[in-house]
Write a protein that holds these residues in place. Structure first.
Motif, PDB file in Angstrom:
ATOM      1  N   PRO A 267       0.797  -1.227   0.000  1.00  0.00           N
ATOM      2  CA  PRO A 267       0.000   0.000   0.000  1.00  0.00           C
ATOM      3  C   PRO A 267       0.829   1.277   0.000  1.00  0.00           C
ATOM      4  O   PRO A 267       0.337   2.341  -0.367  1.00  0.00           O
ATOM      5  N   ASN A 268       2.087   1.164   0.443  1.00  0.00           N
ATOM      6  CA  ASN A 268       2.905   2.366   0.624  1.00  0.00           C
ATOM      7  C   ASN A 268       4.379   1.957   0.675  1.00  0.00           C
ATOM      8  O   ASN A 268       4.722   0.780   0.469  1.00  0.00           O
TER       9      ASN A 268
ATOM     10  N   VAL B 294       0.232  -1.907  -6.506  1.00  0.00           N
ATOM     11  CA  VAL B 294      -0.392  -0.820  -5.758  1.00  0.00           C
ATOM     12  C   VAL B 294      -1.872  -0.804  -6.119  1.00  0.00           C
ATOM     13  O   VAL B 294      -2.274  -1.306  -7.164  1.00  0.00           O
ATOM     14  N   PHE B 295      -2.676  -0.204  -5.237  1.00  0.00           N
ATOM     15  CA  PHE B 295      -4.124  -0.352  -5.344  1.00  0.00           C
ATOM     16  C   PHE B 295      -4.786   1.017  -5.299  1.00  0.00           C
ATOM     17  O   PHE B 295      -4.893   1.629  -4.243  1.00  0.00           O
ATOM     18  N   GLY B 296      -5.216   1.514  -6.459  1.00  0.00           N
ATOM     19  CA  GLY B 296      -5.821   2.830  -6.536  1.00  0.00           C
ATOM     20  C   GLY B 296      -7.303   2.769  -6.843  1.00  0.00           C
ATOM     21  O   GLY B 296      -7.901   1.703  -6.982  1.00  0.00           O
TER      22      GLY B 296
ATOM     23  N   MET C 185       1.100   9.260  -3.352  1.00  0.00           N
ATOM     24  CA  MET C 185       1.666   8.265  -2.438  1.00  0.00           C
ATOM     25  C   MET C 185       2.287   7.106  -3.214  1.00  0.00           C
ATOM     26  O   MET C 185       3.324   6.571  -2.836  1.00  0.00           O
ATOM     27  N   PHE C 186       1.654   6.731  -4.336  1.00  0.00           N
ATOM     28  CA  PHE C 186       2.154   5.603  -5.117  1.00  0.00           C
ATOM     29  C   PHE C 186       3.435   5.931  -5.881  1.00  0.00           C
ATOM     30  O   PHE C 186       4.225   5.028  -6.175  1.00  0.00           O
TER      31      PHE C 186
ATOM     32  N   VAL D  60       6.622   4.671  -4.424  1.00  0.00           N
ATOM     33  CA  VAL D  60       6.550   3.217  -4.302  1.00  0.00           C
ATOM     34  C   VAL D  60       6.898   2.572  -5.639  1.00  0.00           C
ATOM     35  O   VAL D  60       7.731   1.656  -5.724  1.00  0.00           O
ATOM     36  N   VAL D  61       6.259   3.068  -6.709  1.00  0.00           N
ATOM     37  CA  VAL D  61       6.508   2.515  -8.039  1.00  0.00           C
ATOM     38  C   VAL D  61       7.955   2.763  -8.460  1.00  0.00           C
ATOM     39  O   VAL D  61       8.636   1.862  -8.971  1.00  0.00           O
ATOM     40  N   ALA D  62       8.435   3.987  -8.221  1.00  0.00           N
ATOM     41  CA  ALA D  62       9.796   4.327  -8.631  1.00  0.00           C
ATOM     42  C   ALA D  62      10.827   3.452  -7.915  1.00  0.00           C
ATOM     43  O   ALA D  62      11.757   2.926  -8.540  1.00  0.00           O
TER      44      ALA D  62
END
Length: 312
Positions: A92-93, A110-112, A133-134, A137-139
């Motif tokens: 989530p984070n 991740v969950f948007g 916030m994502f 996390v993605v990077a």
């Protein structure tokens, strides 16, 4: 029907192969009232992989307060060493990402949300705030060499806001992919989609530069439309479909949602269309019967119920 399996009758224009993204151990079990022992979860995943499912979403690294059913992620993941399948996990984070990477996870998600109401209920943030916030996390996941999937919920309808405009879904989908997600799963979280709506969204996404090859679909069967919607997506070139063994799960933040599309029901349809999945339907059915016994209730999957007497 041949030996308990459908007779293959291919339909021109459909893909030769579909990858099933099995979500039962994560999305399925997180919505069960019964907290399943970690040893049972590990065995469930091993059996799913042995049945030929090449992608099995294993768990979620969320705070135990929010999803107590998956509080054992740190115990579970090391128990899966040697499982012959891809084992993505939900994060989530950044804290969740740290926990997953520390255990060797190679794929995260991740969950948007496409709607503000669900973003607030699920993430306690606006849509824009959740995307912010994502981003790290993605990077960071990509820097670590991990694949990243994006889930986009409420793509067709929202229990608070009603029908969701196609253009809004396209906007958020495009932003998630621009963050660096490799794949985007379009969620019909409360199961209100119909085939025409599915086609309209996929057409709009294609026009916005989002090809079907980067998409997956994730349907719930609230109104019995999950298979029809899946077929509509296949006709638009989608080749990745999310499903949950035995039809486990729903959504803890969307009370009207019933279970996910059952993997067995999906495989029965795909087998009947001559589409390769690599899944042994009998082994998969036996696995869902086994899990249903541990949950103390029958599987809601119609295919499981039809084939189960043959497995006993």
């Amino acid at each position: 029907m041949i030996d308990g399996l459908p007779m293959p009758v291919p339909e021109p224009g459909l893909p030769d192969r579909v990858r099933i993204h099995e979500v039962g151990p994560r999305d399925g079990l997180q919505n069960e009232k019964t907290v399943v022992p970690v040893e049972v979860k590990a065995e469930f995943i091993r059996r799913l992989a042995a049945a030929g499912l090449g992608t099995v979403e294993a768990t979620s690294f969320v705070h135990p307060k929010w999803v107590p059913q998956l509080a054992d992620a740190e115990q579970l993941f090391p128990m899966l060493d040697g499982v012959g399948a891809r084992l993505p996990v939900l994060v989530p984070n950044e804290r969740g990402l740290d926990r997953a990477l520390a255990l060797g996870a190679r794929e995260v998600a991740v969950f948007g949300s496409a709607t503000e109401s669900f973003a607030k209920a699920n993430l306690n943030r606006t849509v824009d705030e959740s995307l912010e916030m994502f981003a790290p996390v993605v990077a960071r996941a990509r820097e670590a060499g991990a694949g990243v999937r994006g889930y986009l919920s409420m793509c067709f309808g929202d229990p608070w806001e009603g029908a969701v405009p196609v253009e809004r879904v396209v906007r958020v989908a495009r932003r998630l992919l621009d963050l660096g997600c490799d794949e985007l799963s379009l969620g019909d979280t409360i199961g209100v989609a119909t085939p025409g709506h599915v086609g309209a969204l996929l057409t709009a996404l294609d026009a916005a530069g989002v090809p079907a090859g980067r998409l997956a679909v994730h349907f719930h069967d609230t109104y019995g439309q999950a298979l029809a919607n899946t077929l509509a997506a296949l006709r638009h070139g989608v080749t990745t479909v999310d499903a949950s063994a035995g039809g486990l799960g729903g959504c803890p933040y969307a009370k009207s949602a019933t279970g996910n599309l059952a993997t067995e029901d999906l495989v029965w349809m795909l087998d009947g269309l001559g589409i390769d999945t690599g899944v042994d339907l009998r082994l998969l059915t036996a696995t869902s019967v086994w899990m249903a016994d541990r949950l103390g209730r029958p599987s809601p999957s119609r295919t499981v119920r039809a084939l189960a007497p043959q497995e006993n």
